[in-house]
Design a protein around this motif. Structure first.
Motif, PDB file in Angstrom:
ATOM      1  N   ILE A 192     -48.747 -52.634 -39.322  1.00  0.00           N
ATOM      2  CA  ILE A 192     -47.938 -51.542 -38.770  1.00  0.00           C
ATOM      3  C   ILE A 192     -46.504 -51.646 -39.278  1.00  0.00           C
ATOM      4  O   ILE A 192     -45.762 -50.675 -39.269  1.00  0.00           O
ATOM      5  CB  ILE A 192     -47.995 -51.585 -37.224  1.00  0.00           C
ATOM      6  N   GLY A 193     -46.124 -52.827 -39.730  1.00  0.00           N
ATOM      7  CA  GLY A 193     -44.755 -53.018 -40.216  1.00  0.00           C
ATOM      8  C   GLY A 193     -43.781 -53.116 -39.056  1.00  0.00           C
ATOM      9  O   GLY A 193     -44.140 -53.534 -37.956  1.00  0.00           O
ATOM     10  N   GLN A 194     -42.548 -52.709 -39.333  1.00  0.00           N
ATOM     11  CA  GLN A 194     -41.532 -52.708 -38.274  1.00  0.00           C
ATOM     12  C   GLN A 194     -41.839 -51.598 -37.283  1.00  0.00           C
ATOM     13  O   GLN A 194     -42.072 -50.447 -37.669  1.00  0.00           O
ATOM     14  CB  GLN A 194     -40.152 -52.477 -38.910  1.00  0.00           C
ATOM     15  N   ASN A 204     -45.809 -46.423 -33.496  1.00  0.00           N
ATOM     16  CA  ASN A 204     -45.525 -45.986 -34.868  1.00  0.00           C
ATOM     17  C   ASN A 204     -44.636 -47.002 -35.536  1.00  0.00           C
ATOM     18  O   ASN A 204     -43.586 -47.358 -34.990  1.00  0.00           O
ATOM     19  CB  ASN A 204     -44.810 -44.629 -34.876  1.00  0.00           C
ATOM     20  N   GLY A 205     -45.042 -47.435 -36.700  1.00  0.00           N
ATOM     21  CA  GLY A 205     -44.242 -48.403 -37.429  1.00  0.00           C
ATOM     22  C   GLY A 205     -43.992 -47.963 -38.855  1.00  0.00           C
ATOM     23  O   GLY A 205     -44.415 -46.890 -39.281  1.00  0.00           O
ATOM     24  N   SER A 206     -43.306 -48.804 -39.585  1.00  0.00           N
ATOM     25  CA  SER A 206     -42.917 -48.449 -40.955  1.00  0.00           C
ATOM     26  C   SER A 206     -44.115 -48.384 -41.892  1.00  0.00           C
ATOM     27  O   SER A 206     -44.049 -47.758 -42.938  1.00  0.00           O
ATOM     28  CB  SER A 206     -41.900 -49.461 -41.491  1.00  0.00           C
ATOM     29  N   GLN A 240     -43.070 -36.094 -36.559  1.00  0.00           N
ATOM     30  CA  GLN A 240     -43.280 -35.950 -37.998  1.00  0.00           C
ATOM     31  C   GLN A 240     -43.028 -37.303 -38.649  1.00  0.00           C
ATOM     32  O   GLN A 240     -42.643 -38.265 -37.977  1.00  0.00           O
ATOM     33  CB  GLN A 240     -42.347 -34.874 -38.566  1.00  0.00           C
ATOM     34  N   ASP A 241     -43.262 -37.381 -39.947  1.00  0.00           N
ATOM     35  CA  ASP A 241     -43.090 -38.687 -40.601  1.00  0.00           C
ATOM     36  C   ASP A 241     -42.545 -38.593 -42.014  1.00  0.00           C
ATOM     37  O   ASP A 241     -42.665 -39.540 -42.784  1.00  0.00           O
ATOM     38  CB  ASP A 241     -44.419 -39.458 -40.594  1.00  0.00           C
ATOM     39  N   ALA A 269     -42.889 -41.034 -37.113  1.00  0.00           N
ATOM     40  CA  ALA A 269     -44.187 -41.309 -36.503  1.00  0.00           C
ATOM     41  C   ALA A 269     -45.261 -41.253 -37.586  1.00  0.00           C
ATOM     42  O   ALA A 269     -45.859 -40.200 -37.850  1.00  0.00           O
ATOM     43  CB  ALA A 269     -44.480 -40.303 -35.391  1.00  0.00           C
ATOM     44  N   ALA A 270     -45.511 -42.397 -38.197  1.00  0.00           N
ATOM     45  CA  ALA A 270     -46.413 -42.461 -39.357  1.00  0.00           C
ATOM     46  C   ALA A 270     -47.756 -41.807 -39.059  1.00  0.00           C
ATOM     47  O   ALA A 270     -48.411 -42.123 -38.068  1.00  0.00           O
ATOM     48  CB  ALA A 270     -46.622 -43.919 -39.760  1.00  0.00           C
ATOM     49  N   GLY A 271     -48.149 -40.877 -39.923  1.00  0.00           N
ATOM     50  CA  GLY A 271     -49.447 -40.225 -39.782  1.00  0.00           C
ATOM     51  C   GLY A 271     -49.385 -38.928 -39.001  1.00  0.00           C
ATOM     52  O   GLY A 271     -50.360 -38.177 -38.978  1.00  0.00           O
TER      53      GLY A 271
END
Lengths: 389, 389, 389, 389
Positions: A152-154, A281-283, D164-165, D269-271
């Motif tokens: 997930i990263g940071q 949510n991560g980097s 969004q990401d 927010a990845a994805g």
């Protein structure tokens, strides 16, 4: 050769049943913990009910006086499943009597009580555990694993809700969970405690908090049996009583690592029966979980090739997933009660290996510190620093 | 006062474990069946393995000779969890010895065998049950209830798939389930039997059938232990053996009530671990179910107002849902293993009330008749009438 | 400099509107096809209705005689959106007049007609296309790309349903789609044709077929306007007419590459409005698609690490996805009508580059051959070899 | 006879294209608004780009000086699709010139600007509209209808995220949306404005607010073309610039009617590409919506019989649903761009009937007042009362 541990359980209703089931099943599915639990005694105030529970759940004996139970020489583990206002005296006496102690969540009805328990625990060599069972959902354990693998990263965002709807009806009665002196708080301690524990477990410590709460239905019909059992006088024959806990609570948080978090716990979300949902949510990716679909974990990786990126629905029922090799072949779902079996299994392993169990009373007190800050913020209408646990 | 029934279980691996768990739990969650099961003896060929299973699962004794077990005076119920080729002798001897008999599905490896069993069962007063556990998923039981309440109306379509993927890898070995002489068939009997039983249960009798099957991977590495246990000679040291069952089977059906049905059972659906999904469309509504989301039932009603029509996702965890009042509060999921607890509970109630259990060996033979027709059709490449059971 | 192509469209109702919209939009979103379409003339029998459509949809002229339209010197492309019984004469005359021809699906009402059209097309240099628009859903185009990239491996299974529910009500009238002489067939040609085209496109050629169909509601109220427009005599004032097409059709298929397929097309699946769903399982992964969630593609890869395997929900709205760079940023959904814009864009590119369009009339005839075999099998009740197209 | 309205559009990129498409399509699908729009002139600073856009989108003319466009006698409607810092001068001049004005959201970069615009609008008889297009998603319009029908009862909870990401990558450049002087704010004005508008529209006015925001990535590579177009000096050849807006913002709200609300807007927010999701819980039911599944509305009714309660997935594609009778048959999805067609259609109807459009500049200013309070709270770290609009 497995070591026998004699268990004394206090409480025989919802949680008492769930814990009993766990003690009953653990050795069949996890035969290698090194512990063989003996279901020695179950304790409750109502003799008839507790004797029936003892027979039904498979306990050797029943008792009605918890002080005697925790003092018994032959008891190795005390498991506390009573309402929150009794956690402090029970936990402290059990610890003083040299028992390992499992305690239902939250550890106490407020931070002061939790710290008093912790002080005693810190002087003990015995193992302690707060029963935040949702850490032991295989999908949640997998979420933790993915984070630890760096997938997930940071972490930037934590977003959690715990939604239920069982008191929407204004005629639903004033049960003990709606009375502050018994329950300490409403959904904050009941539901919010779970998602705070998950946040600390998965994201890290919280620095500051701002919150709000409300009580939508301020008066409800009294339950005579509760009043009676409490020797309640305030009721004085009145049929309507005041709700003294919140119906819903929301709060925002800044984590020490810079992540932003949001939390909501309510009993007024129509259609959401047990909707403990979180998203991280991560980097490098994201994770999402919903207890109402507890065999599934949603996982998104930014490292997938662009045209095949998407949230994966992982059915967390594989031998390669946490806890699952003990159960059934892939695609054969587990249920809510399995989390308690995992909890007991992990606790036994901690006892046998003389390692810290997790979450122990120290971690349980940290959860309490966050809840305390939320309560303060709801009153002061300001951001509040989470006190040290 | 609950009547004690002594259980003898034959088989100790996957199904043996699932049934053991059911006997162990049933009285805790369904204390009012009128039966208190006694886990008397578990039986298997491998002494070391079965003795370990006996200890782990909680059986009083173990045994290695099934004929002696079914002949024991003190045994009331024989539960058969062996491979299909042993069902006939075991079931017949148990019935002749006056036992109630539970038998894993399918009842036999072919229709002839099933009819022989049924003939003996018809002469017995004892209760019989084929362990089609998916009838006892609460969501499936609710589906049946909705149909019986008339909510679906006249049924037009049945559409079912049972998809798995555990043998996609060509290096996956030639286990007993891939040998016709042991397993009778491939996914047809293993998976197809389940969805045929559900079709008969939910829609009604099937009139005619047309089918097709195939074997994608025709040769696989042998498993020496299986060859040894069978005294197999054909292998003769060869490391590669021929797969003698189908890898996938599909069939279409015309039900006696005019509905059209489709069925598919395969072990080659990548990503589908235990995907037993069906959909029913009727004149008034539709139902859909997927075992990988077994706590949910999809329900659509044409009688909803037009602008709010849509499939409802019912989380089948309410006290008002079949079997669920025995478990936990709403939104607390149950798992795959619970279906066996329900099965045993229903069987016990049948014994106590002296009512037919369901599905009994008669119903199990009807399933077998459909499977037989599918096999015939796959060979003759024509529509085939389902023979009488 | 873009080449102007003058379009003549026959038909102005559902499909006529969808195609009109496509011609109107294509240059705005795909300015680089090399073609600038001119919406020259729209043609229909009802002068008032077609003149209104011309104004509303943006056509320069309207006409009521299709023979004159296809004969016009200034028309470059004829687009046929009439009922199936008119496809043959219209397509043949248009081809003979030297036009490029787009024809709605299925190409004809039976294989004989399709072959007659194809014979003429084979003698022409002009481009032909059958309007199987679902190939142009971005998610379906992505599915094809994943297959071509080898991500699915050898295909074992194709499983498709096309479910609708618009004629469940027995009082729904006898519209032209329920009359064999006009529509050729029921859902077989209307819906089944789509999923057969997708199967041929994504999996490959079909070798043999077995099928079944049924008509659940055999009589329905007549529609006077239809009878009138046909000069129908059979009705003779009767208010109830016989349904002459099937209500549902199912078939199984063996593909030439060894894959097994199942197909179902029905108008009696309550709650399924436009449920065109398919799943492909291969040796390396799986794909699933549902037109009711047309912006999404489900993709499973066996090559993901074991503990993070799961179906990915790809939202097919990225610039890296087929067709999508022309539209909006990621996560901004496209709709059903976009498929026609893509179709027209691809057709124009075929014209400009003098490449075969796809699916052309040859491919359309292959679909027809499969439908023919299904019809034969439903009658003969046997497996049928798909005739050569 | 439809009234012709001449349109002048300012802006030709993302929003300019979306609005152009709407003007182009509206009369084809909604022929009865009473208005026939004439796409008169499109305006932008870059002559080459705007001339190309004019040709591609179908505008009669292009222009590079917006002041001249809004002053033209023949223009009836000015549509402002420029960055937020230009909304105030453009809107005010257009209003003073007697034009109807559509303005992209948010109305202005801060409350002061919005109020100045509103003051001028209040003195005008012309119609105004802020382009909060998500009100015009059919599923959202249906949500509003269900609330107005009383199906949700008293609202307790509003819970919205807009995730969004697109800027997670630290190398993503410093585009204008990341510069405060141009964009006013980050996701607060860009995404948060949308969910605030929906909250006001669906739940009602907000009383008090507490919020938090953060910037995860504080420096990014500069974009030379932007610097140039701005005549930026501050950059001075530096390749790295400071991000001057927030990356994420969260806030809690108390509505005047007692409901509790939570809001989150982030670009990290990845994805989640365009994940505008909200849920409303009331005393009688609940509603949930997600823009990434924009054709669906989730609806739960407490009034369903207990054993069939569940969230319904309504596919909002029926003739009985808002806006949908104009499009395609049931189950044929619409896309994101359709919301603008609906917006223009509603605006035209307001003009023709001389009714207030909605949301007009008054409503747009109320949104701005909430955003203002959020910004204040993020600084003061206290609850803030939403100022009067």
């Amino acid at each position: 050769m497995a070591k026998q541990l004699n268990i004394g359980l206090i409480g025989y209703s919802f949680m008492g049943k769930a814990h009993s089931n766990a003690f009953r099943k653990v050795s069949m599915f996890f035969p290698d913990t090194g512990v063989e639990p003996v279901m020695k005694v179950i304790c409750g105030r109502n003799r008839e009910a507790v004797s029936r529970a003892a027979a039904q759940f498979g306990w050797e004996e029943y008792a009605t006086n918890w002080r005697r139970v925790v003092a018994r020489e032959d008891i190795d583990v005390v498991d506390i499943c009573s309402p929150g206002n009794m956690h402090k005296p029970m936990a402290i006496e059990a610890l003083k009597a040299g028992k390992h102690v499992i305690c239902e969540k939250p550890l106490a009805n407020n931070l002061t009580e939790a710290k008093e328990i912790l002080k005693v625990a810190n002087r003990s060599d015995q193992k302690t555990m707060v029963a935040f069972n949702y850490r032991r959902v295989p999908a949640v354990a997998l979420a933790r694993q993915l984070i630890q693998e760096g997938r997930i990263g940071q972490i930037y965002h934590w977003r959690a809700v715990y939604l239920q709807d069982w008191i929407i009806d204004p005629d639903f009665p004033l049960v003990w969970r709606l009375e502050k002196r018994l329950a300490g708080s409403g959904p904050l301690g009941d539901l919010g405690a779970h998602i705070v524990d998950l946040a600390l477990h998965l994201v890290g410590d919280i620095d500051t908090i701002v919150g709000a709460d409300t009580t939508f239905i301020k008066k409800r019909p009294r339950v005579e049996s509760i009043d009676a059992s409490l020797g309640a006088k305030g009721g004085g024959g009145k049929r309507i009583g005041r709700v003294t806990v919140e119906d819903a609570t929301l709060f925002l948080a800044r984590f020490k690592n810079g992540a932003l978090g949001s939390f909501e716990a309510t009993r007024f979300a129509a259609g959401r029966r047990n909707h403990n949902r979180f998203e991280i949510n991560g980097s490098k990716g994201s994770i999402a979980f919903n207890l109402e679909k507890m065999n599934e974990l949603q996982y998104y990786s930014r490292e997938d090739e662009e045209h095949v990126q998407g949230f994966r629905e992982i059915i967390v029922n594989e031998g390669s997933h946490p806890y699952m090799s003990a159960w059934w072949p892939p695609g054969h779902l587990v249920g809510w009660e399995h989390t308690f079996v995992h909890e007991v299994k992990d606790f036994f392993e901690a006892v046998v290996s003389n390692q810290k169990a997790s979450p122990d009373f120290k971690e349980g007190t940290k959860v309490q510190a966050v809840l305390e800050a939320v309560g303060q913020s709801a009153k002061s209408k300001r951001w509040v620093k989470v006190p040290r646990a």
